[in-house]
Write an enzyme that holds these catalytic residues in place. Structure first.
Site, PDB file in Angstrom:
ATOM      1  N   GLU A 395       6.694   1.296  11.932  1.00  0.00           N
ATOM      2  CA  GLU A 395       5.812   2.410  12.259  1.00  0.00           C
ATOM      3  C   GLU A 395       6.084   2.943  13.664  1.00  0.00           C
ATOM      4  OE1 GLU A 395       2.632   3.432   9.736  1.00  0.00           O
ATOM      5  OE2 GLU A 395       4.775   3.378   9.315  1.00  0.00           O
ATOM      6  N   SER A 422       1.714   3.978   6.855  1.00  0.00           N
ATOM      7  CA  SER A 422       0.309   3.655   6.613  1.00  0.00           C
ATOM      8  C   SER A 422      -0.595   4.224   7.702  1.00  0.00           C
ATOM      9  CB  SER A 422       0.123   2.132   6.542  1.00  0.00           C
ATOM     10  OG  SER A 422       0.535   1.530   7.756  1.00  0.00           O
ATOM     11  N   HIS A 443       2.240   5.913  -0.224  1.00  0.00           N
ATOM     12  CA  HIS A 443       1.701   4.741   0.457  1.00  0.00           C
ATOM     13  C   HIS A 443       1.368   3.661  -0.557  1.00  0.00           C
ATOM     14  CE1 HIS A 443      -1.600   2.636   2.927  1.00  0.00           C
ATOM     15  NE2 HIS A 443      -0.410   2.158   3.252  1.00  0.00           N
ATOM     16  N   ASN A 446       0.213  -3.770  -0.292  1.00  0.00           N
ATOM     17  CA  ASN A 446       0.832  -5.095  -0.340  1.00  0.00           C
ATOM     18  C   ASN A 446      -0.139  -6.100  -0.966  1.00  0.00           C
ATOM     19  OD1 ASN A 446       2.730  -7.093   0.202  1.00  0.00           O
ATOM     20  ND2 ASN A 446       1.923  -7.516   2.237  1.00  0.00           N
ATOM     21  N   GLU A 455      -1.096   5.864  -2.859  1.00  0.00           N
ATOM     22  CA  GLU A 455      -1.639   7.109  -2.315  1.00  0.00           C
ATOM     23  C   GLU A 455      -0.483   8.095  -2.120  1.00  0.00           C
ATOM     24  OE1 GLU A 455      -5.427   5.690   0.399  1.00  0.00           O
ATOM     25  OE2 GLU A 455      -3.423   5.410   1.223  1.00  0.00           O
ATOM     26  N   ASN A 493      -7.145   2.710   3.734  1.00  0.00           N
ATOM     27  CA  ASN A 493      -7.197   2.052   5.042  1.00  0.00           C
ATOM     28  C   ASN A 493      -8.354   2.580   5.887  1.00  0.00           C
ATOM     29  OD1 ASN A 493      -5.087   0.361   4.559  1.00  0.00           O
ATOM     30  ND2 ASN A 493      -3.571   1.515   5.719  1.00  0.00           N
TER      31      ASN A 493
END
Length: 679
Positions: A395, A422, A443, A446, A455, A493
């Site tokens: 990221e 994410s 997205h 896990n 997503e 999230n």
């Protein structure tokens, strides 16, 4: 024309064909439907045909399907309009009496099972004297009713036990799991297997030369006796209690009580089955689980596409997420190339994929076939051939933009470019693309193989056809997809982090970690937030969750210290808990109690954030928010999703409770201004 053929000729969903040798074929082919299911109309037509056949029975009757499956079960739409247990009982009892007519026919009856026979479909088959199944991996038998908060209601709780014995039959009904043909044969649910191409011939042979009926083994008769049932039922309750609380999921407990009292024998057992299922259908649990079923169907339909299916996926980034996305795509039939900076980064992902395929495919030939579709590709030679390129590197905005600058010129004109980010919004990632409108987010969650949701993220300028391509791809690989507008945390999230953050604060206050988890589990969450944080990884919680701690305040030391010590949770062997054999070691909490408001402190911030997502239109509507949080965050399905839970508990009651928590604990509990949307 006989009375039976006359009844069948006016039917929309059944055909009756009588051959010269006297064998009749009763074929289900539900009109305007891809699969067969037992709607009221289907059952009424079956009743008329069976009534006529009872008057003038053929030499033998074979029940079969014209579709690529036998019968998928009841038409769930029929559950929606039920207003009372008495109404439900009348419907179920009528269905039982129809199936009883099949069982009582004065001729040999055979079910020719050519695909799935689930729920009511399996109950139709069990009412036949014999069952022949195609010996093919596509054939599955089972009772999934428990997933809708009920149990079998067309005689399955009686006939399954009589044929397979209490242990095997009750396990099928209590778990909702499916069995393949060979296992069904061993259990006694089917009498014979046939190569798929010879199913009709073998069914005809059985009909014309019926073998002796199988008698239940002495062991099964003893286990079903009045002396053994209470003991075995007690053991079943203990096993069920490990998976589900009675107050959350009453169906398995009622099923056990049914069997213990009636022993799957006699008319009273059928009537009690109908009464029990009628009661369950009207419980909040079943109504919410039926709602979740339709939400799932909606997500599936969102991925329907008339365009070309993806054939080649190129994944860049062979870490845990990238590697597991690649292996899952290969398992679902796509050609996959997996790229990273050096071979040493790709090799562990290839090894993980090999182990995954070994567990998933017992047949070595099938395993080798799937493994051959996944190729290590350090140079990135697969990019120009790929229909979809998924970036799954670390990221970092600059690193991702630099990668896109190298990849974009190589893409096919109609290829889709996607990121598995994410936390970074799409608009920033697409800034330097020559065609920013082609970038979407995919997205995954896990572990990829177990989490059903993807997503599909779109930005301000994303082309709608790219979003639809992402939804279609997710459906192609058997995932549920939900379209989300680009915003920090997207949907799952975003609503999950206030929940996790509040759990961290509670831990910092000294509340014992197992008590924090227990408060959420008692609400119905599959695991508590502390354990979930360890599973997600404290490094991920730290990076994504910083924005959720109050402005100007530090991350609670209980999290910051573990992060600094690189105790990231399950993946490092220690986080909040020590992990052994993939399980957390939770300290004893005997004599300790949690604060009375802990459960609301944990769950209401999640619900409040879901309201904010609705207000900001991050997803299309409230139903999709509920679906996303159930399938992506594991929110208690029997509660129907966070917004459905809010409606059930009462919007005014929750707002008042949030205001009370705000006074006690701070402004992070301030009710969102979007609550009026639920009133």
């Amino acid at each position: 024309m006989t009375e039976a053929t006359s009844a069948a000729s006016s039917a929309q969903h059944w055909r009756l064909q009588i051959e010269a040798d006297g064998v009749a074929w009763l074929i289900i082919d539900k009109a305007n439907a891809a699969v067969n299911s037992l709607s009221r109309e289907v059952m009424e037509e079956l009743d008329a045909i069976l009534t006529a056949l009872n008057r003038t029975p053929p030499k033998a009757l074979i029940v079969s399907s014209a579709k690529n499956g036998f019968i998928a079960g009841a038409d769930i739409k029929g559950f929606v309009g039920i207003e009372s247990p008495d109404q439900a009982y009348d419907m179920i009892r009528q269905g039982q009496l129809v199936i009883d007519k099949l069982a009582a026919l004065r001729c040999v009856t055979v079910a020719a099972i050519n695909g799935f026979a689930l729920g009511g479909g399996l109950e139709v088959a069990l009412a036949c004297r014999y069952r022949v199944a195609a010996d093919d991996p596509s054939v599955t038998l089972g009772f999934p009713e428990v997933q809708l908060g009920v149990h079998p209601g067309l005689g399955g709780t009686v006939r399954a036990v009589q044929l397979a014995g209490p242990i095997a039959a009750m396990d099928l009904m209590l778990t909702g799991r499916h069995v393949r043909p060979k296992q069904a044969l061993q259990m006694g649910l089917v009498d014979k297997l046939a190569p798929p191409a010879q199913l009709k011939d073998v069914a005809r042979q059985v009909a014309l030369n019926p073998p002796p009926l199988n008698k239940p083994p002495l062991k099964n008769r003893l286990l079903n006796s009045g002396l053994a049932r209470p003991i075995l039922a007690g053991q079943m309750r203990k096993q069920v209690a490990k998976r589900a609380r009675k107050e959350h999921y009453p169906a398995p407990y009622e099923l056990i009580e049914l069997w213990q009292e009636y022993g799957s024998a006699g008319t009273r057992a059928y009537e009690a089955e109908a009464r029990s299922m009628a009661h369950l259908l009207c419980t909040p649990t079943s109504r919410n689980l039926v709602r979740v079923f339709f939400l799932q169907e909606r997500l599936k339909s969102a991925g329907k596409s008339s365009g070309e299916r993806m054939k080649h996926v190129h994944v860049i980034g062979a870490g845990v997420m990238g590697g597991d996305i690649a292996s899952w795509c290969a398992a679902r039939g796509l050609t996959v190339t997996l790229q990273d900076r050096e071979e040493k980064y790709v090799a562990p992902a290839m090894e993980r994929a090999r182990k995954f395929f070994e567990k998933r495919y017992p047949d070595p030939a099938k395993r080798d076939e799937v493994m051959a579709r996944l190729k290590a590709d350090v140079p990135g030679a697969g990019v120009p051939q790929a229909d979809l390129v998924i970036e799954a590197i670390f990221e970092n905005l600059e690193a991702k933009q630099e990668l896109y600058a190298r990849v974009e010129p190589q893409l096919k004109p109609n290829a889709v470019l996607a990121t598995n980010t994410s936390s970074i919004v799409l608009e920033q990632l697409a800034e330097k693309l020559s065609k920013p409108e082609r970038l979407i987010g995919l997205h995954f969650f896990n572990p990829v193989a177990r989490m059903p949701l993807v997503e599909v993220i779109y930005g301000e300028n994303t082309e709608p056809q790219q979003v639809q391509a992402g939804l279609a791809f997710a459906r192609q690989i058997d995932k549920l997809a939900i379209a989300c507008r680009s915003a920090p945390g997207f949907l799952v999230n975003r609503v999950l982090m206030p929940y996790l953050s509040e759990a961290v604060r509670a831990a910092q206050e000294g509340i014992p970690l197992p008590l924090i988890d227990r408060a959420a589990e008692e609400f119905g969450m599959p695991m508590g937030p502390i354990e979930l944080a360890d599973v997600v990884g404290l490094d991920v919680v730290m990076s994504v969750g910083k924005v959720f701690f109050e402005a100007g305040s530090e991350v609670p030391p209980v999290l910051a210290t573990r992060h600094a010590q690189k105790k990231f949770g399950k993946k490092t062997g220690e986080g909040f808990y020590v992990w052994q054999n993939d399980k957390p070691v939770k300290p004893e909490t005997a004599g300790q109690t949690a604060p009375d408001d802990l459960q609301d402190r944990l769950l209401l911030p999640l619900v409040n954030e879901a309201v904010a997502v609705l207000r900001q239109r991050i997803v299309e509507d409230a139903d999709l928010i509920d679906a996303g949080v159930i399938f992506g965050a594991g929110f208690a399905p029997f509660r129907g999703g966070p917004l459905q839970y809010a409606r059930t508990r009462g919007v005014d009651a929750i707002v008042a409770r949030l205001q009370e928590l705000q006074r006690l604990h701070g402004d992070r509990f301030a009710p969102d201004e979007g609550w009026d949307l639920l009133r």
